[in-house]
Design a protein around this motif. Sequence first.
Motif, PDB file in Angstrom:
ATOM      1  N   ARG A   1       0.968  -1.221   0.022  1.00 41.43           N
ATOM      2  CA  ARG A   1      -0.021  -0.078  -0.032  1.00 41.43           C
ATOM      3  C   ARG A   1       0.947   1.310   0.087  1.00 41.43           C
ATOM      4  NH1 ARG A   1      -1.631  -0.016   4.698  1.00 41.43           N
ATOM      5  NH2 ARG A   1      -0.652   1.833   5.564  1.00 41.43           N
ATOM      6  N   ILE A   2       1.899   1.182   0.694  1.00 39.01           N
ATOM      7  CA  ILE A   2       2.841   2.520   0.902  1.00 39.01           C
ATOM      8  C   ILE A   2       3.449   2.811  -0.489  1.00 39.01           C
ATOM      9  CG2 ILE A   2       5.309   3.188   1.928  1.00 39.01           C
ATOM     10  CD1 ILE A   2       4.214   1.934   4.508  1.00 39.01           C
ATOM     11  N   LEU A   3       4.049   1.670  -1.046  1.00 38.53           N
ATOM     12  CA  LEU A   3       4.647   1.787  -2.412  1.00 38.53           C
ATOM     13  C   LEU A   3       3.896   2.292  -3.510  1.00 38.53           C
ATOM     14  CD1 LEU A   3       7.202   1.204  -4.282  1.00 38.53           C
ATOM     15  CD2 LEU A   3       6.080  -1.316  -4.570  1.00 38.53           C
ATOM     16  N   SER A   4       2.568   1.669  -3.359  1.00 33.70           N
ATOM     17  CA  SER A   4       1.156   2.252  -4.471  1.00 33.70           C
ATOM     18  C   SER A   4       1.034   3.474  -4.450  1.00 33.70           C
ATOM     19  CB  SER A   4       0.450   1.179  -4.346  1.00 33.70           C
ATOM     20  OG  SER A   4       0.465  -0.198  -4.447  1.00 33.70           O
ATOM     21  N   GLU A   5       1.075   3.959  -2.981  1.00 36.89           N
ATOM     22  CA  GLU A   5       0.588   5.535  -2.657  1.00 36.89           C
ATOM     23  C   GLU A   5       1.812   6.334  -3.398  1.00 36.89           C
ATOM     24  OE1 GLU A   5      -0.150   5.467   1.369  1.00 36.89           O
ATOM     25  OE2 GLU A   5      -2.528   4.595   1.023  1.00 36.89           O
ATOM     26  N   THR A   6       3.130   5.976  -2.941  1.00 37.06           N
ATOM     27  CA  THR A   6       4.309   6.754  -3.272  1.00 37.06           C
ATOM     28  C   THR A   6       4.446   6.855  -4.718  1.00 37.06           C
ATOM     29  OG1 THR A   6       5.244   5.998  -1.057  1.00 37.06           O
ATOM     30  CG2 THR A   6       6.542   6.860  -3.154  1.00 37.06           C
ATOM     31  N   CYS A   7       3.987   5.640  -5.531  1.00 40.41           N
ATOM     32  CA  CYS A   7       4.400   5.657  -7.040  1.00 40.41           C
ATOM     33  C   CYS A   7       3.205   6.499  -7.583  1.00 40.41           C
ATOM     34  CB  CYS A   7       4.131   4.209  -7.507  1.00 40.41           C
ATOM     35  SG  CYS A   7       4.393   3.983  -9.275  1.00 40.41           S
ATOM     36  N   ARG A   8       2.121   6.333  -7.115  1.00 42.65           N
ATOM     37  CA  ARG A   8       0.727   7.264  -7.788  1.00 42.65           C
ATOM     38  C   ARG A   8       1.137   8.636  -7.627  1.00 42.65           C
ATOM     39  NH1 ARG A   8      -2.805   4.342  -5.729  1.00 42.65           N
ATOM     40  NH2 ARG A   8      -3.130   5.593  -4.092  1.00 42.65           N
ATOM     41  N   ALA A   9       1.398   8.953  -6.378  1.00 38.92           N
ATOM     42  CA  ALA A   9       1.778  10.537  -6.144  1.00 38.92           C
ATOM     43  C   ALA A   9       2.670  11.057  -7.133  1.00 38.92           C
ATOM     44  CB  ALA A   9       2.151  10.795  -4.632  1.00 38.92           C
ATOM     45  N   LEU A  10       3.949  10.480  -7.329  1.00 47.15           N
ATOM     46  CA  LEU A  10       4.917  10.656  -7.689  1.00 47.15           C
ATOM     47  C   LEU A  10       4.708  10.825  -9.478  1.00 47.15           C
ATOM     48  CD1 LEU A  10       7.941   8.867  -6.395  1.00 47.15           C
ATOM     49  CD2 LEU A  10       7.483  11.419  -6.348  1.00 47.15           C
ATOM     50  N   LYS A  11       3.966   9.762  -9.990  1.00 53.62           N
ATOM     51  CA  LYS A  11       3.613   9.805 -11.401  1.00 53.62           C
ATOM     52  C   LYS A  11       2.594  10.905 -11.775  1.00 53.62           C
ATOM     53  CE  LYS A  11       2.079   5.563 -11.713  1.00 53.62           C
ATOM     54  NZ  LYS A  11       1.879   4.289 -12.523  1.00 53.62           N
TER      55      LYS A  11
END
Length: 417
Positions: A187-197
């Motif tokens: 969940r942390i990885l997905s939230e980080t990736c989505r925000a950066l993209k």
Amino acid sequence: MKKIRKILPLSIYDIPGIERWLEEQASNGLFPTFIDAWVTFTPNAVAGTRFRLEPYGKIGTEPTEEQLMIYREAGWEYAFAVGKVYFLFYTTNPEAVELYSDHESRGLSIERLEQRVHKYQRTRRVIYSLLAVALVWALFFHQSKYDVQPDRFARMPLLLLELCSPILLTFLIIAAFSWWRNRRDIRILSETCRALKEGFSPPASPGPSKGIIWEQKIALALIPVLLILTVISYMGTHGNMAKPLDSFSLPYVVLQELEQEEVVAYQTLFGFDEHYEEENLAEHHLSLLAPVWYEVLQEGYATAAGDYRGFSTYPEADDRFELRYTPNLDAVYFQLLIPALARPVAEAQLDAYRLVNLMWSYEEVEVPDLDFVILADEPDGIWQMIAMGKGNQVAVFRYGGREDLSEHLDLLATAVK
């Protein structure tokens, strides 16, 4: 050089949090040399050192020469690989530019990691599903083609005892920790990736967590416990901890007390033979639902003189040879945590002891002071079984020999009184 070890207090996918935490450690003079569930430091860091985690590239487990050259020109040096997840870069130059000039480009680099993690999760789910299907099939649907009285669910109570073994429960606790941690990390990885993209800064890191530290400590403590319990269980049924009966102290019904003629162990009669070492042993089992659970295996050989040419449980079965009478008595003894399980466990053990190519008949008899007594025999009259229980105590016997177990109920009942 002195090394200092600390448990990693953050999710492995909390990239900003790990980078910031490593920089805090560097301000205290600690430079990382290894990162996994714990981090190893050496006390030679330069204050102000910055760290950046770069996800693995498309190929290889080391940065390419081109990547190293570009990063070095930007003022960054390669430290080491973090598991199979990241490359760790660092710089002591406060003027060194960031590895990525914008959030979108860094988000694309992290997307590779996200895709790899999701692919791994899908593969693991497929493997676990196949294993679960195979386990269910093996437990409930596989049966011997020689089984004349199949019952898929007869041994469920024994399975329940096995499921409550300390080994399995410890494994399930470790698996639960792992599942919960993986779910949180993804969940942390997905939230980080989505925000950066999307061009935004990554979500703020919650920072070092005492909860994560305790998770790691519990997991690290349970793993050696699991290994020790596994070794004890294996040795208890297969190795040196399967005790010879002459050194076994728990109570059991002695085969000789059933027999009218003298029977002794193979070694007593014929001398040592490694092929007969597994006779006359006691094996322990582990279950929280059965604080006491052990099996005693006995085989005796008649001392009567004769021309020895072989063995037979029931010598009258074949008069072509003068065979030596060889009775055996296998028994399982339980003291259960829940008395209501006594009869189901007894019936399940009867099925486990059943010789599958024989047609068994069952009869329940009344015996004073016992809750139940179940007798079982087969048409040839060579093999017999009996299960009896009182309160939380159960004993199940399988006997091959001349004696009639129904004539020895008082002796057998001492196992549960």
